[in-house]
Design an enzyme around this catalytic site. Sequence first.
Site, PDB file in Angstrom:
ATOM      1  N   GLU A  14     -36.544   6.166  35.202  1.00 55.06           N
ATOM      2  CA  GLU A  14     -36.785   5.994  33.413  1.00 55.06           C
ATOM      3  C   GLU A  14     -35.369   6.755  32.926  1.00 55.06           C
ATOM      4  O   GLU A  14     -35.555   7.965  33.017  1.00 55.06           O
ATOM      5  CB  GLU A  14     -38.047   6.330  32.931  1.00 55.06           C
ATOM      6  CG  GLU A  14     -38.453   5.915  31.705  1.00 55.06           C
ATOM      7  CD  GLU A  14     -38.124   6.700  30.543  1.00 55.06           C
ATOM      8  OE1 GLU A  14     -36.855   6.573  29.920  1.00 55.06           O
ATOM      9  OE2 GLU A  14     -38.778   7.789  30.223  1.00 55.06           O
ATOM     10  N   LYS A  61     -40.745  18.743  40.110  1.00 48.94           N
ATOM     11  CA  LYS A  61     -39.527  19.679  39.774  1.00 48.94           C
ATOM     12  C   LYS A  61     -39.210  19.308  38.100  1.00 48.94           C
ATOM     13  O   LYS A  61     -38.570  18.560  37.932  1.00 48.94           O
ATOM     14  CB  LYS A  61     -38.287  19.018  40.875  1.00 48.94           C
ATOM     15  CG  LYS A  61     -37.565  20.365  40.996  1.00 48.94           C
ATOM     16  CD  LYS A  61     -36.643  20.743  40.144  1.00 48.94           C
ATOM     17  CE  LYS A  61     -35.308  19.952  39.289  1.00 48.94           C
ATOM     18  NZ  LYS A  61     -34.932  20.613  38.187  1.00 48.94           N
ATOM     19  N   GLU A 121     -24.941   7.475  25.039  1.00 50.58           N
ATOM     20  CA  GLU A 121     -26.133   8.207  24.604  1.00 50.58           C
ATOM     21  C   GLU A 121     -25.602   9.512  24.280  1.00 50.58           C
ATOM     22  O   GLU A 121     -25.177  10.301  24.886  1.00 50.58           O
ATOM     23  CB  GLU A 121     -27.115   8.168  25.888  1.00 50.58           C
ATOM     24  CG  GLU A 121     -28.497   8.884  25.285  1.00 50.58           C
ATOM     25  CD  GLU A 121     -29.562   8.724  26.432  1.00 50.58           C
ATOM     26  OE1 GLU A 121     -29.483   8.736  27.669  1.00 50.58           O
ATOM     27  OE2 GLU A 121     -30.802   8.563  25.995  1.00 50.58           O
ATOM     28  N   CYS A 134     -35.397   9.620  24.614  1.00 49.18           N
ATOM     29  CA  CYS A 134     -34.748   8.626  25.336  1.00 49.18           C
ATOM     30  C   CYS A 134     -34.834   7.110  24.716  1.00 49.18           C
ATOM     31  O   CYS A 134     -33.989   6.297  24.638  1.00 49.18           O
ATOM     32  CB  CYS A 134     -35.267   8.510  26.972  1.00 49.18           C
ATOM     33  SG  CYS A 134     -36.971   8.317  27.035  1.00 49.18           S
TER      34      CYS A 134
HETATM   35  P1  ADP Z   1     -30.729  15.224  30.867  1.00 44.92           P
HETATM   36  O1  ADP Z   1     -29.780  14.238  30.716  1.00 44.92           O
HETATM   37  O2  ADP Z   1     -32.071  14.662  30.147  1.00 44.92           O
HETATM   38  O3  ADP Z   1     -30.400  16.693  30.935  1.00 44.92           O
HETATM   39  P2  ADP Z   1     -30.833  14.990  33.597  1.00 44.92           P
HETATM   40  O4  ADP Z   1     -30.651  13.408  34.108  1.00 44.92           O
HETATM   41  O5  ADP Z   1     -29.459  15.732  33.925  1.00 44.92           O
HETATM   42  O6  ADP Z   1     -31.412  15.030  32.393  1.00 44.92           O
HETATM   43  O7  ADP Z   1     -31.839  15.656  34.289  1.00 44.92           O
HETATM   44  C1  ADP Z   1     -33.180  15.372  34.559  1.00 44.92           C
HETATM   45  C2  ADP Z   1     -33.839  16.035  35.707  1.00 44.92           C
HETATM   46  O8  ADP Z   1     -32.975  15.531  36.945  1.00 44.92           O
HETATM   47  C3  ADP Z   1     -33.907  17.617  35.878  1.00 44.92           C
HETATM   48  O9  ADP Z   1     -35.098  17.952  36.371  1.00 44.92           O
HETATM   49  C4  ADP Z   1     -32.711  17.965  36.365  1.00 44.92           C
HETATM   50  O10 ADP Z   1     -32.887  19.199  37.251  1.00 44.92           O
HETATM   51  C5  ADP Z   1     -32.858  16.908  37.576  1.00 44.92           C
HETATM   52  N1  ADP Z   1     -31.566  16.633  38.142  1.00 44.92           N
HETATM   53  C6  ADP Z   1     -30.429  16.850  37.572  1.00 44.92           C
HETATM   54  N2  ADP Z   1     -29.281  16.445  38.799  1.00 44.92           N
HETATM   55  C7  ADP Z   1     -29.747  16.182  39.765  1.00 44.92           C
HETATM   56  C8  ADP Z   1     -29.515  15.697  41.020  1.00 44.92           C
HETATM   57  N3  ADP Z   1     -28.372  15.512  41.323  1.00 44.92           N
HETATM   58  N4  ADP Z   1     -30.578  15.336  41.922  1.00 44.92           N
HETATM   59  C9  ADP Z   1     -31.729  15.222  41.685  1.00 44.92           C
HETATM   60  N5  ADP Z   1     -32.330  15.985  40.347  1.00 44.92           N
HETATM   61  C10 ADP Z   1     -31.362  16.259  39.447  1.00 44.92           C
END
Ligand code: ADP
Length: 492
Positions: free
Chosen positions: A262, A187, A395, A296
């Site tokens: 990670e 995903k 961050e 990161c």
């Molecule tokens: P960033 O802070 O780098 O935007 P996120 O942690 O928000 O990263 O997102 C990283 C990944 O996790 C993306 O693929 C996002 O769609 C997914 N994601 C965001 N929220 C959820 C959730 N509640 N459950 C599972 N995956 C999620």
Amino acid sequence: MAQAEVLPEVTKFLEAPKMLIGGKPTEATRGQTFETIDPSTGKSFAEVPRGGVEDIDAAVAAAREAFEDRRWTSLRPGKRTEILYKLGELIKRNMAELSQLEALDAGKPVSLASGEMWVAGDVFRYYAGWPTKFFGETNPSDDNSFIFTLREPVGVCGGIIPWNFPMVMASWKVAPALACGNTIVLKPAEQTPLTALRLAELALEAGVPEGVFNVVTGLGPEAGQALAQHPDVDKIAFTGSTEVGRKILHASEGNLKRVSLELGGKSPNIVFADANLKRATKTSMYGVFSNSGQVCTAGTRILVEKPIHDEFLNSLVEATQSMKLGPPLEEDTGMGPVVSQEQFDRVTGYIEIGKKEGAEVVTGGGPAEGFDGGYYVQPTVFAGVRNDMQIAQEEIFGPVAAVIEVDDVDAAITTANDTMYGLAAAVWTSDISKALRVARGLKAGTVWVNTYGPTDASVSFGGYKQSGFGRELGVHSIETYTQTKSVWVNLK
Ligand code: ADP
């Protein structure tokens, strides 16, 4: 400077990107789509299927079927090597197209994107070597027994990846999972779904059987959440924010799937007075501003020893100001926009917080002017930062550096470790004993000495503290994508 033409194959791909489930191009079951935005203009440039729970169910079912009928797992290990190596080569052959897709989707300079395509191909070539090289054990036993272990794949894996290095992150999840004989549902992040879709097509072309590698595009709380909590997924590998990492952990508890996380970082980059200042300055600048700071491991806290503080700061500012901000497809762009309106608001918000906290802006300090509609932020250096300020603890994930003055080695180590994160750190010195003492004292999963930022497919990567757990790359991914079975044979 010349803006590269968008390649015809990129334009064609953008007409109707599809998910890949069971080897078939697939629309979302409910017919929904979402727009992917070009961060350099703020405009939509492609519509992508908005996969939901049903699509995750279908992808997991396809991956399960492919796992259970052993169409991939049962291949001669050398055959898996051949296919994965070919996939690595296909990434290389399609580098121009993939780099443009990534540059448009993530807003990153195309020069950076092509480097990343090389890295992703390299990760596949590296893991292509593994199927023939991991073994079980023969255990000590008496003459009446024969005991051995089999190292077997975990089953159906889920990969949830972020938008900062979409293709590289995909390779970190997919390559070791497949090398170990698993099947996978990937995903990608909703901000950058495109290269994952293209990667899955290339995997089919390389000979990965249908259903072994599936991609569902969609939103985090919908598709991501459904994958993380799916009862038929055996392992989730997640890269992203610490906040979402916690959600993944909760979501995974239903079937106690294996989880590797990670997560974020606030990495210290320590520059001692005896460092090679020229190299330290230039590399520290890239260490914090590369990919618009959306890394990161970005070296966002630059800890500088007192005697060279002012000199270092001046050179850092000079190096920062020499970097050219511009659109991703322009060849001399050094830094592109940040990925989204949300990131833009977050990063500029933190810059305002830094000002209010009393830190001094020495260069940058807000949105970059002159870019119509794009999410451009000036690379910003704060001086006079205290480590307890919000801009030193949280961050930001954007082009914002916090320079902190430190008195000596002990203060440097204490300050460096005074954070909830522990992903990476660096130390600059010409004294090898000092470098090694500091490296040992730092609580971080990676420590660089007299450099900043390199990773390699063979070198373990992961976090201490709230930067996550589990290690990726090298032999570590082979361990986490396999499980052992002990077999007892009675010879009597
Ligand atoms: P960033 O802070 O780098 O935007 P996120 O942690 O928000 O990263 O997102 C990283 C990944 O996790 C993306 O693929 C996002 O769609 C997914 N994601 C965001 N929220 C959820 C959730 N509640 N459950 C599972 N995956 C999620």
